[in-house]
Scaffold this active site. Structure first.
Site, short mmCIF file in Angstrom:
data_model
loop_
_atom_site.label_atom_id
_atom_site.label_comp_id
_atom_site.label_asym_id
_atom_site.label_seq_id
_atom_site.Cartn_x
_atom_site.Cartn_y
_atom_site.Cartn_z
CG ASP A 277 43.36 41.07 40.35
OD1 ASP A 277 42.79 41.82 39.34
OD2 ASP A 277 42.57 40.89 41.44
CB SER A 278 42.82 45.64 41.23
OG SER A 278 41.67 44.66 41.05
CD GLU B 129 40.52 43.41 47.03
OE1 GLU B 129 41.31 43.73 47.92
OE2 GLU B 129 40.70 42.66 46.30
CB CYS C 93 43.21 42.22 36.68
SG CYS C 93 42.16 43.52 36.86
CB CYS D 246 35.36 40.13 37.26
SG CYS D 246 36.18 41.11 38.83
CG HIS E 152 38.30 40.59 42.76
ND1 HIS E 152 39.00 41.10 42.00
CD2 HIS E 152 38.43 41.18 43.95
CE1 HIS E 152 39.90 42.05 42.57
NE2 HIS E 152 39.53 41.90 43.91
N1 DGL Z 1 40.01 41.28 39.37
C1 DGL Z 1 39.66 42.17 38.25
C2 DGL Z 1 39.07 41.78 37.21
O1 DGL Z 1 39.23 40.77 36.86
C3 DGL Z 1 39.14 43.41 39.02
C4 DGL Z 1 39.11 44.75 38.59
C5 DGL Z 1 38.71 45.72 39.71
O2 DGL Z 1 39.80 46.01 40.33
O3 DGL Z 1 37.62 46.26 39.52
O4 DGL Z 1 38.59 42.56 36.28
#
Ligand code: DGL
Length: 210
Positions: free
Chosen positions: A9-10, A150, A72, A182, A184
């Site tokens: 993931d990011s 984050e 992600c 998402c 997050h």
């Molecule tokens: N967890 C990512 C998602 O599911 C986040 C993407 C981001 O870094 O903006 O879209």
């Protein structure tokens, strides 16, 4: 040597997917990659995101993982076809769980929240064409939630004020489900719950992925 499953993931969003994977497949070993140098993805350009994701997946492939979960939605929406064409191992992606939400909507509306990239990409448009014949789905980008997550801010007054302002344009009583598109956003479930009544389903993509 026992090969691991890679989860990417990011940032911290994919940990919620890792959590589910540990429950479903507890005997597997996992390698988790968070691209914290480049988070957030969801407000960046497509080419740029594909480049970051390619680098990360290439790194994990070199570590001899046997499969990778792109945990992600944003990365999946722009890069999954490219990744599957390039790398010779199974690569699983994620998409907003619109299908189950529309299937049991009880005549009410469904709200999908995600990053701006996920909401404007072809992949989601195709999914909506397939499952949203009655046009019950509304899309709401929430770009500030990933940076909040984050920073470990899930229920601060700033988060609550941001969400209250974003949702204020909608009549929340019209909805049967809120789709968390998402990874997050899974961390904000308690905060969403304060705004939506208990009969509204909060649907994430974790169980559908593993
Ligand atoms: N967890 C990512 C998602 O599911 C986040 C993407 C981001 O870094 O903006 O879209």
């Amino acid at each position: 040597m026992k090969l691991k499953i890679g989860i990417f993931d990011s940032g911290i969003g994919g940990i919620t997917v890792l959590h589910q994977a540990l429950r479903s497949l507890p005997k597997e070993d996992y390698l988790y990659f968070a691209d914290v140098d480049h988070v957030p993805y969801g407000t960046k350009g497509k080419e740029e995101i594909v480049g970051y994701v390619d680098d990360a997946i290439g790194f994990m492939v070199e570590k001899n993982v046997k499969a990778i979960v792109v945990a992600c939605n944003t990365a999946t929406s722009v890069a999954i076809g490219y990744l599957r064409g390039k790398y010779g191992i199974p690569i699983l992606g994620m998409e907003p769980a619109v299908k189950p939400a529309v299937r049991k909507n009880n005549g009410k509306r469904v709200m999908v929240i995600a990053t701006p990239v996920t909401l404007r990409e072809e992949k989601l448009k195709n999914l909506l064409t397939e499952v949203d014949e009655r046009h019950v789905v509304d899309l709401l980008p929430l770009p500030r939630l990933v940076p909040f997550a984050e920073r470990g801010e899930f229920n601060t007054p700033e988060v609550e004020a941001y969400l209250a302002a974003e949702f204020s344009r909608y009549c929340l009583g019209d909805y049967s489900a809120l789709v968390l598109g998402c990874t997050h956003f899974n961390y904000f479930k308690d905060t969403f719950r304060k705004l939506f009544s208990p009969d509204v389903d909060l649907i994430d993509g974790c169980s559908g992925t593993s």
